[in-house]
Design an enzyme around this catalytic site. Sequence first.
Site, short mmCIF file in Angstrom:
data_model
loop_
_atom_site.label_atom_id
_atom_site.label_comp_id
_atom_site.label_asym_id
_atom_site.label_seq_id
_atom_site.Cartn_x
_atom_site.Cartn_y
_atom_site.Cartn_z
N LYS A 185 26.53 49.08 49.40
CA LYS A 185 26.01 48.40 51.47
C LYS A 185 25.89 49.72 52.47
CE LYS A 185 27.10 46.08 54.72
NZ LYS A 185 25.81 45.03 55.24
N TYR B 85 39.63 50.04 44.16
CA TYR B 85 40.58 49.11 43.56
C TYR B 85 41.45 50.86 42.87
CZ TYR B 85 39.87 44.18 42.54
OH TYR B 85 39.52 42.68 43.63
N ASP C 25 25.50 41.83 51.21
CA ASP C 25 25.75 41.06 51.97
C ASP C 25 24.42 39.96 50.74
OD1 ASP C 25 24.29 42.91 53.29
OD2 ASP C 25 25.05 42.60 55.11
N ASP D 179 32.53 35.46 41.62
CA ASP D 179 33.13 33.93 42.01
C ASP D 179 31.93 32.96 43.00
OD1 ASP D 179 36.55 34.45 41.39
OD2 ASP D 179 37.17 32.87 43.33
N ASP E 243 33.64 41.95 41.63
CA ASP E 243 35.14 40.79 41.81
C ASP E 243 34.76 39.53 43.01
OD1 ASP E 243 37.38 38.89 42.12
OD2 ASP E 243 37.50 39.83 43.79
C1 IPM Z 1 39.45 38.76 38.80
C2 IPM Z 1 40.99 38.53 39.85
C3 IPM Z 1 41.83 39.95 39.13
C4 IPM Z 1 41.37 40.80 40.23
C5 IPM Z 1 42.60 39.70 41.09
C6 IPM Z 1 43.92 38.20 40.43
C7 IPM Z 1 43.35 41.35 40.85
O1 IPM Z 1 40.33 37.46 40.99
O2 IPM Z 1 39.69 39.06 37.65
O3 IPM Z 1 38.15 38.68 39.82
O4 IPM Z 1 40.76 40.45 41.63
O5 IPM Z 1 40.41 41.68 39.79
MN MN Z 2 38.65 37.78 41.42
#
Ligand code: IPM
Ligand code: MN
Length: 343
Positions: free
Chosen positions: A181, A131, A214, A242, A238
Amino acid sequence: MTYRIALIPGDGIGLPVTEAALQVAQKVAPGLLDCVTFPWSCEHYLQTGRMMPEDGIDTLRGFDAIFLGAVGWPAKVPDSVSLHGLLLPIRKAFVQYANIRPHRLLPGVKGPLRKQGFDILCIRENTEGEYSGAGGRVHVGTPDEVAVETSIFTRVGVERILRFGFEQARKRRGKLASVTKSNAQKYSMVFWDELTHQIAADYPDVEVSHYHVDAICARMVMAPETLDVVVASNLFGDILTDLGAAIQGGLGFAASANINPTRSAPSMFEPVHGSAPDIAHLGVANPIAAIWSAAMMLDHLGATDAAARIMAAVEATTAQGMGTVPGQDRTEVITAAVLAALD
Ligand code: IPM
Ligand code: MN
């Protein structure tokens, strides 16, 4: 004692969930939080041409913490503009290098896995790596177009997030999984592995495992109970969080804290879910991720009892089946149940 909080509800469901979280925090600790609301959002961008004013970062610096709902309204403002105009600069400017994201099932939440008993703390590097924003495009729009985006891993950046992870592991079950990785990325990820080995020497009481990203994805699904603290780079973290949100029943339960561990600038607390423009008008956003994030904020500010009381109320609420199925209960009904459970 009063803490000054900058509230940035942002876009979409960020508004109702922020309101819910603040209601709960105010009830558990009346007068503790002195909040100032900032309308910085995509709406604000459409009106002013900026996601936040030019001196936005300076304004926020004076606060004890920032509470953010969600940023993004891709139908009106490209995500690459809205996120780089508000959320991402705050994380970087305030050196909120540790993004802490807990993944466990609240009582009464089924989750998609057969396994129930897991408790993972994801520690995501939050200021550099993939990032970093270093790159560019040349020959734009031509057949010769080139796009380059370079990950930047610094010794300072990698060391501090690893040390933070080791400290967390020490306070928990003493296990740290370092995610890279390095079988494919032979510079940055090998560097990360080497630093993990070096720093591990200072934490002989912590059991370290090395995973490729992975492989740890598979493990989070097949055997999540074997994981404790998971430390990963910005992008890997990130993605993993999720996945973590999914195994804990959905994004409606995923809380997060963007922490500046040295406290040289405010930390920021936000649910992991985004603005969800598709359901923003339905009134069914789950406020639990935001309420849990508010508990993390109180904990960070030192109000540990208040934070624990919020989590107990959230758990009592979900244990009754309230807020446990995405889209089933209305935001205000779930919030009212949490408020009632505080009595
Ligand atoms: C998160 C989100 C952000 C990230 C996006 C919205 C830029 O997905 O906080 O996980 O990737 O950090
Ligand atoms: Mn995210």
